[in-house]
Scaffold this motif. Structure first.
Motif, short mmCIF file in Angstrom:
data_model
loop_
_atom_site.label_atom_id
_atom_site.label_comp_id
_atom_site.label_asym_id
_atom_site.label_seq_id
_atom_site.Cartn_x
_atom_site.Cartn_y
_atom_site.Cartn_z
N MET A 52 0.71 -1.02 -0.01
CA MET A 52 -0.01 -0.10 -0.12
C MET A 52 0.87 1.13 -0.17
O MET A 52 1.95 1.29 0.71
CB MET A 52 -0.81 -0.03 1.20
CG MET A 52 -2.29 -0.65 0.97
SD MET A 52 -3.53 -0.47 2.18
CE MET A 52 -2.81 0.05 3.56
N ILE A 53 0.29 2.18 -0.83
CA ILE A 53 1.29 3.43 -0.91
C ILE A 53 0.72 4.35 0.13
O ILE A 53 1.70 4.99 0.95
CB ILE A 53 0.73 4.02 -2.22
CG1 ILE A 53 1.26 3.17 -3.29
CG2 ILE A 53 1.40 5.51 -2.37
CD1 ILE A 53 0.93 3.63 -4.96
N MET A 54 -0.28 4.41 0.64
CA MET A 54 -1.03 5.42 1.73
C MET A 54 -1.04 4.59 3.03
O MET A 54 -1.05 3.56 3.10
CB MET A 54 -2.47 5.70 1.38
CG MET A 54 -2.61 6.52 -0.05
SD MET A 54 -4.16 6.68 -0.58
CE MET A 54 -4.92 7.83 0.55
N THR A 55 -0.86 5.40 4.01
CA THR A 55 -0.69 5.15 5.34
C THR A 55 -2.42 4.80 5.87
O THR A 55 -3.10 5.45 5.11
CB THR A 55 -0.19 5.90 6.36
OG1 THR A 55 -0.83 7.24 6.56
CG2 THR A 55 1.28 6.15 5.96
N GLU A 56 -2.63 4.26 6.93
CA GLU A 56 -3.97 4.08 7.41
C GLU A 56 -4.62 5.33 7.81
O GLU A 56 -5.58 5.82 7.63
CB GLU A 56 -4.15 3.11 8.39
CG GLU A 56 -3.81 1.54 7.98
CD GLU A 56 -4.21 0.65 9.14
OE1 GLU A 56 -4.51 1.09 10.07
OE2 GLU A 56 -3.98 -0.74 8.99
N ASP A 57 -3.69 6.33 8.63
CA ASP A 57 -3.95 7.62 8.73
C ASP A 57 -4.54 8.26 7.57
O ASP A 57 -5.39 9.18 7.46
CB ASP A 57 -2.93 8.15 9.52
CG ASP A 57 -2.93 7.60 10.95
OD1 ASP A 57 -3.66 7.12 11.63
OD2 ASP A 57 -1.66 7.84 11.40
N GLU A 58 -3.81 8.32 6.33
CA GLU A 58 -4.19 9.11 5.32
C GLU A 58 -5.18 8.46 4.65
O GLU A 58 -6.04 9.46 4.13
CB GLU A 58 -2.76 9.03 4.31
CG GLU A 58 -2.99 9.83 3.18
CD GLU A 58 -1.99 10.00 2.35
OE1 GLU A 58 -1.69 10.79 1.58
OE2 GLU A 58 -0.86 9.09 2.35
N ILE A 59 -5.45 7.18 4.63
CA ILE A 59 -6.75 6.89 3.83
C ILE A 59 -7.83 7.43 4.95
O ILE A 59 -8.85 7.77 4.17
CB ILE A 59 -6.76 5.36 4.19
CG1 ILE A 59 -5.60 4.77 3.06
CG2 ILE A 59 -8.10 4.76 3.72
CD1 ILE A 59 -5.44 3.23 3.04
N CYS A 60 -7.79 7.27 5.94
CA CYS A 60 -8.91 7.71 6.97
C CYS A 60 -9.26 9.22 6.84
O CYS A 60 -10.18 9.67 6.65
CB CYS A 60 -8.76 7.43 8.50
SG CYS A 60 -8.59 5.66 8.85
N PHE A 61 -7.91 10.13 6.80
CA PHE A 61 -8.22 11.56 6.74
C PHE A 61 -8.84 11.74 5.17
O PHE A 61 -9.76 12.69 5.29
CB PHE A 61 -6.65 11.91 6.78
CG PHE A 61 -6.45 13.50 6.19
CD1 PHE A 61 -6.99 14.38 7.15
CD2 PHE A 61 -6.35 13.83 5.18
CE1 PHE A 61 -7.13 15.74 6.66
CE2 PHE A 61 -6.26 15.25 4.37
CZ PHE A 61 -6.75 16.30 5.44
N ARG A 62 -8.45 11.28 4.17
CA ARG A 62 -9.34 11.57 2.85
C ARG A 62 -10.49 11.24 2.85
O ARG A 62 -11.51 11.59 2.21
CB ARG A 62 -8.27 10.80 1.88
CG ARG A 62 -6.88 11.49 1.58
CD ARG A 62 -6.17 10.77 0.61
NE ARG A 62 -4.77 11.32 0.31
CZ ARG A 62 -4.39 11.80 -0.68
NH1 ARG A 62 -4.90 11.36 -1.85
NH2 ARG A 62 -3.11 12.14 -0.70
N PHE A 63 -10.90 9.85 3.44
CA PHE A 63 -12.28 9.44 3.65
C PHE A 63 -13.10 10.44 4.21
O PHE A 63 -14.20 10.98 3.77
CB PHE A 63 -12.27 7.97 4.32
CG PHE A 63 -13.59 7.65 4.27
CD1 PHE A 63 -14.28 6.85 3.16
CD2 PHE A 63 -14.59 7.59 5.38
CE1 PHE A 63 -15.37 6.40 3.08
CE2 PHE A 63 -15.64 6.94 5.55
CZ PHE A 63 -16.25 6.35 4.30
N ARG A 64 -12.71 10.86 5.32
CA ARG A 64 -13.43 12.21 6.11
C ARG A 64 -13.23 13.26 5.35
O ARG A 64 -14.49 13.94 5.27
CB ARG A 64 -12.84 12.41 7.54
CG ARG A 64 -12.98 11.44 8.46
CD ARG A 64 -12.43 11.60 10.04
NE ARG A 64 -11.11 12.03 10.25
CZ ARG A 64 -10.06 11.04 10.35
NH1 ARG A 64 -10.44 9.81 10.62
NH2 ARG A 64 -9.00 11.51 10.14
#
Length: 54
Positions: free
Chosen positions: A1-13
């Protein structure tokens, strides 16, 4: 995965927390949608019933 879990959650929000947005980070990270669903579910951003993504 390229994005971290934090980044995925941030972008989702940031993008409005719509389940239609789950496919996008999955494609960007070259993973199945269920991987993104599990990340979002573990962080409390989606409920189990909302996670029915095809």
């Amino acid at each position: 995965m390229i994005m971290t879990e934090d980044e995925i959650c941030f972008r989702f929000r940031r993008n409005g927390c719509r389940k239609s947005h789950i496919r996008i980070p999955a494609e960007l990270n070259a993973v199945e949608t269920h991987v993104i669903v599990e990340i979002l579910r573990s962080r409390g951003l989606i409920k189990s019933k909302e996670a029915k993504i095809s």
